[in-house]
Scaffold this motif. Structure first.
Motif, PDB file in Angstrom:
ATOM      1  N   MET A   1       0.841  -1.201   0.000  1.00 19.82           N
ATOM      2  CA  MET A   1       0.000   0.000   0.000  1.00 19.82           C
ATOM      3  C   MET A   1       0.878   1.254   0.000  1.00 19.82           C
ATOM      4  O   MET A   1       1.799   1.367   0.803  1.00 19.82           O
ATOM      5  N   GLU A   2       0.554   2.157  -0.925  1.00 27.46           N
ATOM      6  CA  GLU A   2       1.364   3.386  -1.011  1.00 27.46           C
ATOM      7  C   GLU A   2       0.569   4.646  -0.747  1.00 27.46           C
ATOM      8  O   GLU A   2       1.116   5.663  -0.347  1.00 27.46           O
ATOM      9  N   LYS A   3      -0.725   4.574  -1.031  1.00 23.89           N
ATOM     10  CA  LYS A   3      -1.516   5.790  -0.900  1.00 23.89           C
ATOM     11  C   LYS A   3      -2.891   5.504  -0.293  1.00 23.89           C
ATOM     12  O   LYS A   3      -3.541   4.530  -0.682  1.00 23.89           O
ATOM     13  N   ILE A   4      -3.310   6.363   0.632  1.00 23.92           N
ATOM     14  CA  ILE A   4      -4.655   6.213   1.202  1.00 23.92           C
ATOM     15  C   ILE A   4      -5.429   7.525   1.028  1.00 23.92           C
ATOM     16  O   ILE A   4      -4.847   8.587   0.780  1.00 23.92           O
ATOM     17  N   CYS A  26       0.136  10.039  10.786  1.00 23.23           N
ATOM     18  CA  CYS A  26       0.468   8.630  11.039  1.00 23.23           C
ATOM     19  C   CYS A  26       0.725   7.916   9.706  1.00 23.23           C
ATOM     20  O   CYS A  26       1.627   7.064   9.612  1.00 23.23           O
ATOM     21  N   ALA A  27      -0.048   8.264   8.681  1.00 28.84           N
ATOM     22  CA  ALA A  27       0.161   7.653   7.359  1.00 28.84           C
ATOM     23  C   ALA A  27       1.541   8.018   6.824  1.00 28.84           C
ATOM     24  O   ALA A  27       2.280   7.148   6.327  1.00 28.84           O
ATOM     25  N   ILE A  28       1.898   9.274   6.935  1.00 25.60           N
ATOM     26  CA  ILE A  28       3.213   9.709   6.437  1.00 25.60           C
ATOM     27  C   ILE A  28       4.328   9.005   7.231  1.00 25.60           C
ATOM     28  O   ILE A  28       5.324   8.560   6.671  1.00 25.60           O
ATOM     29  N   TYR A  29       4.111   8.847   8.523  1.00 29.83           N
ATOM     30  CA  TYR A  29       5.063   8.111   9.373  1.00 29.83           C
ATOM     31  C   TYR A  29       5.280   6.689   8.846  1.00 29.83           C
ATOM     32  O   TYR A  29       6.380   6.157   8.878  1.00 29.83           O
ATOM     33  N   HIS A  30       4.201   6.096   8.326  1.00 30.39           N
ATOM     34  CA  HIS A  30       4.284   4.724   7.785  1.00 30.39           C
ATOM     35  C   HIS A  30       4.712   4.708   6.313  1.00 30.39           C
ATOM     36  O   HIS A  30       4.637   3.660   5.656  1.00 30.39           O
ATOM     37  N   GLY A  31       5.101   5.860   5.780  1.00 29.61           N
ATOM     38  CA  GLY A  31       5.601   5.917   4.399  1.00 29.61           C
ATOM     39  C   GLY A  31       4.514   5.992   3.342  1.00 29.61           C
ATOM     40  O   GLY A  31       4.775   5.764   2.144  1.00 29.61           O
ATOM     41  N   LEU A  32       3.285   6.322   3.763  1.00 25.45           N
ATOM     42  CA  LEU A  32       2.177   6.410   2.794  1.00 25.45           C
ATOM     43  C   LEU A  32       1.957   7.854   2.375  1.00 25.45           C
ATOM     44  O   LEU A  32       2.254   8.773   3.140  1.00 25.45           O
ATOM     45  N   SER A  33       1.420   8.059   1.189  1.00 24.46           N
ATOM     46  CA  SER A  33       0.950   9.404   0.849  1.00 24.46           C
ATOM     47  C   SER A  33      -0.572   9.442   1.055  1.00 24.46           C
ATOM     48  O   SER A  33      -1.234   8.399   1.080  1.00 24.46           O
ATOM     49  N   ALA A 272      -4.912   7.457  14.382  1.00 23.56           N
ATOM     50  CA  ALA A 272      -3.680   6.667  14.219  1.00 23.56           C
ATOM     51  C   ALA A 272      -4.016   5.179  14.101  1.00 23.56           C
ATOM     52  O   ALA A 272      -3.453   4.463  13.258  1.00 23.56           O
ATOM     53  N   ALA A 273      -4.985   4.716  14.911  1.00 21.70           N
ATOM     54  CA  ALA A 273      -5.360   3.297  14.876  1.00 21.70           C
ATOM     55  C   ALA A 273      -5.958   2.921  13.524  1.00 21.70           C
ATOM     56  O   ALA A 273      -5.733   1.809  13.023  1.00 21.70           O
ATOM     57  N   ALA A 274      -6.709   3.839  12.918  1.00 20.48           N
ATOM     58  CA  ALA A 274      -7.322   3.556  11.605  1.00 20.48           C
ATOM     59  C   ALA A 274      -6.230   3.304  10.561  1.00 20.48           C
ATOM     60  O   ALA A 274      -6.318   2.364   9.762  1.00 20.48           O
ATOM     61  N   VAL A 275      -5.205   4.133  10.581  1.00 20.91           N
ATOM     62  CA  VAL A 275      -4.101   3.942   9.624  1.00 20.91           C
ATOM     63  C   VAL A 275      -3.407   2.608   9.884  1.00 20.91           C
ATOM     64  O   VAL A 275      -3.123   1.844   8.948  1.00 20.91           O
ATOM     65  N   GLU A 276      -3.182   2.305  11.145  1.00 15.44           N
ATOM     66  CA  GLU A 276      -2.528   1.026  11.479  1.00 15.44           C
ATOM     67  C   GLU A 276      -3.338  -0.168  10.981  1.00 15.44           C
ATOM     68  O   GLU A 276      -2.783  -1.155  10.501  1.00 15.44           O
ATOM     69  N   GLN A 277      -4.656  -0.067  11.051  1.00  9.41           N
ATOM     70  CA  GLN A 277      -5.524  -1.148  10.540  1.00  9.41           C
ATOM     71  C   GLN A 277      -5.361  -1.307   9.033  1.00  9.41           C
ATOM     72  O   GLN A 277      -5.283  -2.426   8.528  1.00  9.41           O
TER      73      GLN A 277
END
Ligand code: ADP
Length: 322
Positions: A1-4, A26-33, A272-277
Motif C-alpha cells: 500500500m502506497e496511498k490512502i 500517522c500515514a506519512i510516518y508509515h511511508g504512505l501518501s 492513528a489506529a485507523a491507519v494502522e488497521q
C-alpha cells in the motif's frame, strides 16, 4: 500500500480535525501518501481531492468543524454513484480509505468495502454518541461540555429569579448528551427517548422541591424525547404546576467549538489506529475505544447493534436532585 484517502462525512463535530491530523501524520510516518477528499462521498464522486502533507494539517488540532468539509450525498446511495466514487479512487491509485463520521457514513464505507473491495476503516465521530463498538465517539465530550456551560449560565438566571427552565439538548434518538449534561449540571430531571417519563410524578417532585426551598429547577430534554420537544414539555409543566416556565433550545452550538482535551486525545488515538488497521491489511472495520483501550469491530456492528444508554445515570440524577 502506497496511498490512502481520507474523508469526513455526515454531521460535523469537534475533533474531526484532530482525527484528520492524526490520520495524515500517522500515514506519512508509515511511508504512505494521503489524498484528502473534500465534502465526504460527494467529493469522491465529483473527484474533489487535495494532496495532504505534514503541514496541511498544522494548527488544526484545536479547531472545530472539518477542514475537508462534509456533506450528505444521496447519489452515493445509488449503484451509479458508488461506481463513480470507486473510479475516482482507482484513478488516483488510492488503495485504502479512512471514513470519519457516524453510522450513516459507515453504511457507505461498508458498501465500498464489501461490494467494491476497497479497504475501508471507519472512525466514529458524532456528538450523538449513538455508535455501538465504542464507549465514546469523537465530538461527544465537547458537545456535553458546551451544553453544560449553557446549563450553568441558565442556572444563574434560574436561581436569581426562582425560575424553572426546560433546556433542550441535541442527540437525535439517543439520550447520551442529555444524561451526562444533566448529571454534571445538577439537573432536577432529564427526559430521554430511551425511557418514558411520568410527567405527573415529575411535576409533584418539582413543586416539593420549591416547597423545601429550592431556588431553581432545570429540566433537560433530549431532542428525540417521546413526550415532545422542550416547548411542549414546558407547556405541560406550566399547566400542571402553575409555574412560569422558560425554554432554552441549545441547538447547533453543541456541534462546534474548540474540542476538549478528551476529544483531541480520542481523535488522535483513533485516527492513528485507523491507519494502522489499513497498514495491517484490515478492511470493513471500525476503530473504537472501550474501557480506555483501542478496540476494532466490524463496521456493520455500528448500526446492527443499538448502543445501550446507561440508565443507572437517570436513577442517580433522581437521587441527587431530591
Ligand atoms: P452520519 O454519518 O453522521 O450518520 P448520514 O446518516 O447523513 O450521516 O450519512 C452520511 C452519508 O453516508 C450519506 O449522505 C450517504 O452519502 C452515505 N450513506 C448513508 N447511508 C448509506 C447507505 N445505506 N449506502 C451508501 N451510502 C450511505
Amino acid at each position: 500500500m502506497e496511498k490512502i484517502g481520507i474523508l469526513t462525512s455526515g454531521g460535523d463535530c469537534s475533533g474531526m480535525n484532530a482525527a484528520i491530523r492524526a490520520v495524515v501524520r500517522c500515514a506519512i510516518y508509515h511511508g504512505l501518501s494521503v489524498s484528502g477528499i473534500k465534502r465526504g462521498f460527494e467529493g469522491l464522486i465529483q473527484n474533489q481531492l487535495v494532496e495532504m502533507d505534514l503541514s496541511s494539517v498544522g494548527g488544526i488540532i484545536n479547531h472545530g468543524g472539518t477542514i475537508l468539509e462534509t456533506a450528505r450525498c444521496l447519489e452515493f446511495k445509488t449503484e451509479a454513484g458508488i461506481k463513480k466514487a470507486v473510479d475516482t479512487l482507482k484513478k488516483h491509485r488510492i488503495e485504502g480509505l479512512v471514513v470519519i463520521g457516524g453510522d450513516g457514513s459507515f453504511r457507505g464505507a461498508h458498501e465500498l468495502s464489501a461490494k467494491w473491495s476497497v479497504p475501508t476503516i471507519g472512525v466514529p465521530a458524532t456528538i450523538d454518541n449513538d455508535i455501538a463498538g465504542t464507549d465514546y465517539a469523537i465530538g461527544f465530550d465537547t458537545a456535553v461540555n458546551t451544553a453544560l456551560q449553557a446549563v450553568d449560565k441558565i442556572r444563574d438566571t434560574a436561581s436569581s429569579l426562582r425560575r424553572l427552565f426546560v433546556v433542550e439538548v441535541m442527540g437525535r434518538q439517543a439520550g447520551f448528551i442529555a444524561l451526562e449534561t444533566g448529571l454534571a449540571g445538577g439537573a432536577e430531571e432529564v427526559l430521554i427517548p430511551e425511557k418514558d417519563t411520568d410527567l405527573e410524578k415529575m411535576c409533584k417532585k418539582i413543586v416539593k422541591g420549591y416547597q423545601r426551598g429550592k431556588r431553581s429547577s432545570i429540566i433537560i430534554v433530549a431532542e428525540g424525547n417521546e413526550s415532545g420537544g422542550a416547548f411542549r414539555i414546558a407547556q405541560q409543566i406550566g399547566d400542571r404546576t402553575g409555574f412560569e416556565v422558560r425554554v432554552s433550545v441549545l441547538g447547533h452550538q453543541q456541534r462546534g467549538g474548540s474540542p476538549t482535551a478528551l476529544d483531541r486525545v480520542l481523535a488522535s488515538r483513533l485516527g492513528a489506529a485507523a491507519v494502522e488497521q489499513l497498514v495491517k491489511g484490515n478492511t470493513d472495520k471500525m476503530v473504537g475505544i472501550i474501557s480506555n483501550r483501542v478496540e476494532v469491530s466490524n463496521l456493520d456492528y455500528a448500526w446492527r447493534f443499538q448502543k445501550q444508554t446507561n440508565l443507572s445515570l437517570l436513577r442517580l440524577i433522581e437521587i441527587l436532585s431530591i
